[in-house]
Design an enzyme around this catalytic site. Structure first.
Site, PDB file in Angstrom:
ATOM      1  N   LYS A  97      34.265 -10.494   6.374  1.00 17.08           N
ATOM      2  CA  LYS A  97      34.051 -10.465   7.825  1.00 17.08           C
ATOM      3  C   LYS A  97      35.177  -9.695   8.516  1.00 17.08           C
ATOM      4  CE  LYS A  97      37.700 -12.820   8.663  1.00 17.08           C
ATOM      5  NZ  LYS A  97      38.776 -12.201   9.473  1.00 17.08           N
ATOM      6  N   ASP A 181      40.346  -9.829  13.302  1.00 17.58           N
ATOM      7  CA  ASP A 181      40.842 -10.649  12.200  1.00 17.58           C
ATOM      8  C   ASP A 181      40.577 -12.132  12.406  1.00 17.58           C
ATOM      9  OD1 ASP A 181      42.294 -10.910   9.679  1.00 17.58           O
ATOM     10  OD2 ASP A 181      43.835 -11.882  10.881  1.00 17.58           O
TER      11      ASP A 181
END
Length: 332
Positions: A97, A181
């Site tokens: 991701k 992040d």
């Protein structure tokens, strides 16, 4: 039943320390090969994790006919090209991701996988921890009444050593940044908890001029039914890592929400002036993510609660557009 044979593209820290050890706990997977452009690093990593085959290029791994699927742990900007290459090689893809910062790139990734008849799954491991399913059960049971507001946050203080490396998470040309992040977890949680997509978003960012990326990011989102979410992510704060869902009758708080570790966790239900604790079992959420990916491969379709990342990417793009223009962005 035959195990699904996996290859790993990248020897990144998250893979070495969390994802791959979790995969090794799965009884459904055979970890066959690891590829890195630094072949010596690939060999050291593979030896430490008991992976028998190494390659000095990603192309070599994708050409291995024994491999059914790949885990891509590369920096964000490399997700799209290597997911597409993997799909063209007939490999199922579990991609770290977020899949991408630009919705068009993620649409191309998904389209490539659809053409090849392979599964694409965004590696939000947190979705596979049972504590979140339990939270949704409490909401569905009406424990806090009608759900009206979500607050979600994921932050940590990045030390100077990381900033001086430089860490890939703060490199602009690799699509780094605090929201990409850690803030993306908060967005993913809001979408999961409301089980809906936002209609409009308004965002602010604190951007480091030397790095060229956001180091703190915050946003408000409006969901159908006039429900709201407040989300944030930061490299400049010592926590928290939590979410709170609020309704007319009470609230549910989960902390730590996204990386709780292997021990049992506690969900706090506040209702009627009383505090109730609901326990959830401890698990390795990376192992559960790997198992879920295999179940999806065997089913021939992506099973919930996993996603292919397209809806997430549309909101990520809108949030950055809002932060960069100072305007509220409405989504179709």
């Amino acid at each position: 039943m035959k195990k699904v044979v996996w290859g790993v593209i990248s020897s990144a820290k998250i893979g070495r320390e969390r994802v791959l050890p979790g995969m090794r706990k799965s009884g459904l997977i055979e970890l066959r090969a690891l590829a890195s452009r630094d072949h010596a690093l690939a060999r050291r990593t593979a030896d430490a994790l008991g992976i028998p085959v190494t390659y000095g290029s990603y192309e070599e791994l994708l050409a291995d006919p024994e491999i059914d699927g790949v885990y891509i742990g590369l920096p964000n900007a490399l997700h799209a090209p290597w997911t597409i290459r993997a799909a063209e090689a007939g490999k199922h893809v579990l991609c770290e991701k977020p899949l991408g910062r630009h919705a068009a790139d993620v649409e191309q990734m998904a389209a490539a996988c659809e053409r090849a008849g392979v599964i694409l799954m965004e590696a939000f491991m947190w979705r596979h921890h049972p504590q979140h399913a339990r939270v949704r059960e409490l909401i569905a049971a009406g424990e806090i009444g009608e759900l009206t507001f979500v607050r979600a946050s994921h932050a940590f203080a990045m030390d100077d050593a990381r900033r001086n490396l430089p860490d890939v998470r703060i490199q602009a040309d690799l699509d780094g940044g605090a929201f990409m992040d850690v803030g993306c977890y908060a967005l993913n949680a809001a979408r999961y908890l409301f089980d809906a997509e936002p209609l409009e978003v308004t965002a602010l960012q604190r951007k480091d001029p030397a790095l060229g990326v956001d180091t703190s990011f915050a946003a408000l989102l409006r969901f159908p039914g006039d429900r709201l979410a407040s989300i944030d992510g930061s490299f400049e704060a010592n926590g928290p890592q939590r979410y709170e869902v609020t309704g007319f009758r009470g609230s549910i708080v989960l902390e730590p929400a996204f990386q709780p570790g292997p021990l049992p966790t506690s969900i706090v239900l506040n209702r009627g002036g009383a505090r109730h604790v609901v326990e959830a079992p401890g698990v390795d959420q990376y192992a559960r993510e790997a198992d879920h990916f295999v179940h999806s491969v065997r089913a021939g379709r992506l099973l919930p609660p996993a996603e292919d990342g397209r809806a997430q990417a549309r909101v990520v793009e809108a949030l950055y557009r809002s932060a960069e223009t100072g305007q509220t962005v409405r989504l179709a």
